[in-house]
Design an enzyme around this catalytic site. Structure first.
Site, PDB file in Angstrom:
ATOM      1  N   CYS A  35       0.830  -1.216   0.000  1.00 47.93           N
ATOM      2  CA  CYS A  35       0.000   0.000   0.000  1.00 47.93           C
ATOM      3  C   CYS A  35       0.850   1.245   0.000  1.00 47.93           C
ATOM      4  CB  CYS A  35      -0.878   0.083   1.239  1.00 47.93           C
ATOM      5  SG  CYS A  35      -1.642  -1.418   1.740  1.00 47.93           S
ATOM      6  N   ASP A  37       2.306   2.272   2.734  1.00 45.71           N
ATOM      7  CA  ASP A  37       2.221   2.800   4.099  1.00 45.71           C
ATOM      8  C   ASP A  37       2.412   1.663   5.081  1.00 45.71           C
ATOM      9  OD1 ASP A  37       1.521   5.499   3.739  1.00 45.71           O
ATOM     10  OD2 ASP A  37      -0.572   4.948   3.360  1.00 45.71           O
ATOM     11  N   CYS A  62       4.726   8.255   3.038  1.00 44.75           N
ATOM     12  CA  CYS A  62       4.944   9.609   2.554  1.00 44.75           C
ATOM     13  C   CYS A  62       5.141  10.584   3.707  1.00 44.75           C
ATOM     14  CB  CYS A  62       3.757  10.032   1.708  1.00 44.75           C
ATOM     15  SG  CYS A  62       2.205   9.853   2.572  1.00 44.75           S
ATOM     16  N   CYS A 106      -3.531   8.400   6.445  1.00 45.75           N
ATOM     17  CA  CYS A 106      -2.320   8.376   7.268  1.00 45.75           C
ATOM     18  C   CYS A 106      -2.692   8.491   8.743  1.00 45.75           C
ATOM     19  CB  CYS A 106      -1.383   9.528   6.895  1.00 45.75           C
ATOM     20  SG  CYS A 106      -0.746   9.414   5.217  1.00 45.75           S
TER      21      CYS A 106
END
Lengths: 330, 400
Positions: A35, A37, A62, A106
């Site tokens: 993914c 993440d 990110c 996030c």
């Protein structure tokens, strides 16, 4: 470039509590490299007081993923487990001065990591508690429980928001219908509990899946201002993708009779234009996606007949929503 | 500190000579080239000169084979849509899995709304086209083949001349999106079977909003934009004369700098690649090692995510781009790197450095100076990184 708040930038460039916590007695690992993440949250919890004395993180992701992880460790340090469990993803986003809507997942990842770490400390299987529903989005490994919670906590009312918060539906979109179902179901319950107004609740079928797909592929980085401040303002006019589907009938479910009638009506509509130019046309046959027409009058032998046929096809496709081919017969 | 611009595949700086050439066409020579009077005539002559300059750059046989458009995307759309219209009995398109969205999105749309069959030819791990699959996809049902000359992300060059011959045998038109190739590679269209070629001004130091479509003489073409007779009725609308003049000048300069691009610029690129790979473990170059644009380096740094690198590089005044999911706005990593089957551990951390004649040795030095520290910093943050030469950490997150 994303429109990150100064605080997000600060927490990305100089993350606090980054690295390995050797003395950790609670570890939560969420996300996956596929993914893009993944977060490992390590906490040191005082067993006498159930207070989080230290927290560190390691994150693959990110800028906003790193900032969210760092923010989480700041938020929870010094808190009792009971207080820590009350923290939502929205608290993390608020702490950072808001996140772009596409990056809200996030903060959700931070929330998940905290839940997982506390479950780990208590010797519980957090995954079991979490995976109460079936896997919905296979691309990003998002299950029903996660979508339900994101919808509930953040009062989400569109499929697009669900994608922004959980990533579900951000890939192949085959799970689109399932997301719609979950969203409509949870929204309905929320209306019952007076959490949202009845008119805000999501209605299944009100999103054009195709428009959404285009949108997720080529998304603009412009965040809705109301979201940056941390609160979804649901009074905003719905985005284009949320507008009700146009009246074009779905091709696959149509019976042959209905298709032919639709084609007939559309062609009848065009005849007046053709007659104005001294021509005419007649529907001869429909075979699958092939529509056979006979051009007559001034159209016969006209050098622009192929242009006319093409125009007819475009109008037919527009009017019926079917992938049709128009073929002239003499 | 002087900023370091290494994102020339995204767009280039307009050459000052190009700007100078354009300026009079905003003020003194503002006429409409279609006008009969002197104001129009001088502009008409300038458009003709620009057409010839572009003709020379791409080696077209006739200057009227050049049709000015608004850019690469318009040219791609015009070529593919025209082919489907002039060959109504053919309903298939052959393209590659790694095309620019200007082609791929259009194909997906045609597939969905017009029932067109689209063959997306896969690539191998180095981004090379599967020629077997390509041959197999060609048939008398194919209206047009659209395969890019060079890939924008990895710089991999496809053998378009050879592919065009094969398409011709099948009776299909051959279009190539050469947006990244024009100005970087010598091109001689008259010696190929390529029917149509798209190019964009802003990738070769001309402004944005101007481009061209090459249509070989004899190829049937149907205009998508209806209106006046401009561009021999192949692209209606009053000509963007300053843009056209600029593109012509840029074409002339590109020919002048072609050697520089393939020698000095290539050396800069190679030095950057070598330097980065020597200084940073767990990194590799993506794309075809042999057939690659001289200006493009796409390097995957394992176990870290691209956006973080871009943000940290940007703070150092260095501009480049990434195939990572997070920077593109979509949630998946680059379709090009995924088509090449680059593992997720690396695809998310791929960074593209793209050079032009504006770059110099200092630029390479600057990147080599800061990049190892940036990668190290992010790897320390990464739960997957276990150290040099070590297998990645076992990390079994809940959703993996």
């Amino acid at each position: 470039m994303w429109d990150y708040s100064d605080k997000v930038k600060e927490y990305f460039f100089n993350p606090k509590n980054a690295g390995v916590l050797e003395a950790a007695n609670a570890v939560g690992e969420v996300g996956a490299i596929s993914c893009g993440d993944a977060l490992k949250l390590m906490m040191s919890i005082d067993p006498d007081t159930d207070t989080i004395t230290a927290a560190k993180f390691q994150t693959f992701g990110c800028g906003s993923a790193i900032a969210s992880s760092s923010a989480l460790t700041e938020l929870i340090t010094g808190k009792t487990l009971e207080d820590a469990l009350r923290i939502t993803n929205q608290d993390i986003a608020d702490f950072l001065g808001g996140l772009p809507p596409e990056k809200m997942h996030c903060s959700v990842m931070g929330y998940e990591a905290l839940q997982a770490a506390i479950a780990n400390y208590r010797g519980e299987e957090w995954a079991d508690d979490h995976e109460e529903g079936a896997l919905v989005c296979k691309c990003f490994g998002v299950d029903e429980g996660m979508i339900e919670r994101a919808v509930r906590v953040n009062k989400l009312t569109t499929v697009e928001q669900v994608t922004n918060y959980t990533k579900a539906g951000g890939g192949c979109l085959t799970c689109f219908e399932t997301i719609e179902e979950v969203l409509a179901r949870v929204n309905a319950t929320m209306v019952g509990e007076s959490l949202i107004a009845a008119e805000e609740a999501y209605k299944a079928g009100s999103t054009d899946k195709y428009a959404l797909k285009i949108k997720t592929r080529a998304k603009t980085a412009v965040p809705e201002p109301a979201v940056v401040s941390g609160q979804m303002d649901r009074t905003l006019p719905p985005a284009a993708v949320q507008s009700p589907r146009p009246e074009a009938p779905a091709g696959r479910q149509m019976t042959t009779l209905k298709r032919i009638r639709l084609i007939e009506t559309a062609i009848d509509g065009m005849r007046s234009t053709l007659r104005a130019d001294g021509g005419d046309c007649e529907l001869i046959d429909v075979d699958g996606d092939h529509v056979y027409v006979k051009l007559s009058g001034a159209c016969t032998g006209c050098q622009l007949a192929s242009v006319t046929i093409n125009g007819m096809r475009q109008k037919l496709v527009e009017a019926t929503g079917l992938a049709l081919r128009v073929l002239p017969v003499s | 500190m002087r900023p370091v611009y290494l994102d020339n595949n995204a767009t280039t700086r307009v050459d000052p000579d190009v700007v100078q050439a354009m300026l009079p066409f905003f003020t003194d020579h503002f006429g409409n080239p279609s006008s009969i009077h002197a104001f129009g005539a001088s502009v008409g002559a300038a458009v003709k000169t620009a057409r010839r300059q572009l003709q020379a750059l791409i080696g077209a046989e006739f200057d009227h084979e050049v049709v000015f458009t608004s850019g690469g995307t318009e040219s791609d759309n015009a070529a593919i849509l025209s082919a489907l219209e002039v060959m109504p009995d053919r309903t298939e398109i052959v393209t590659s899995a790694v095309e620019h969205p200007a082609v791929l999105s259009l194909c997906a749309d045609l597939e969905k709304r017009r029932g067109i069959t689209v063959h997306r030819i896969p690539v191998d791990r180095h981004g090379r086209l599967d020629l077997e699959a390509y041959r197999a996809a060609l048939s008398s049902r194919v209206a047009i083949v659209s395969i890019m000359w060079a890939n924008n992300e990895t710089g991999t060059i496809f053998p378009v001349a050879e592919l065009a011959e094969l398409a011709k045998e099948a009776g299909a038109l051959f279009h190539t999106d050469a947006v990244q190739a024009v100005g970087k590679l010598p091109i001689d269209l008259r010696s190929t079977a390529i029917d149509m070629l798209s190019l964009s001004g802003h990738k070769l130091h001309a402004p944005k909003g101007i481009g061209a479509l090459y249509v070989k003489r004899g190829v049937r073409f149907r205009s998508q934009i209806k209106g006046g007779h401009q561009e021999r009725a192949r692209r209606a609308g009053t000509e963007n004369t300053p843009g056209i003049v600029g593109l012509g000048k840029a074409a002339e300069l590109a020919m002048k700098f072609m050697d520089d691009e393939n020698t000095r610029v290539k050396t800069l690129r190679d030095r950057l690649e070598k330097g980065l790979l020597q200084a940073i473990p767990n990194a590799f170059v993506t794309g075809d090692p042999r057939e690659r644009l001289p200006n493009t380096a796409n390097i995957a740094f394992e176990y870290i995510e691209g956006e973080g690198m871009l943000l940290l590089l940007n703070r150092e005044g260095i501009a480049c781009s990434s195939g990572s999911a997070c920077t593109s706005g979509s949630l998946e990593p680059s379709h090009v790197l995924r088509a090449m089957d680059i593992p997720y551990t690396a695809a998310h951390g791929a960074i593209r450095f793209s050079f032009s004649r504006d770059n110099c040795e200092d630029d390479v030095d600057r990147v080599l100076e800061v990049m190892p520290g940036i990668v190290e910093k992010l790897r320390e943050l990464s739960p997957f990184w276990a150290g040099v030469g070590e297998a990645p950490k076992t990390f079994n997150p809940v959703y993996a």
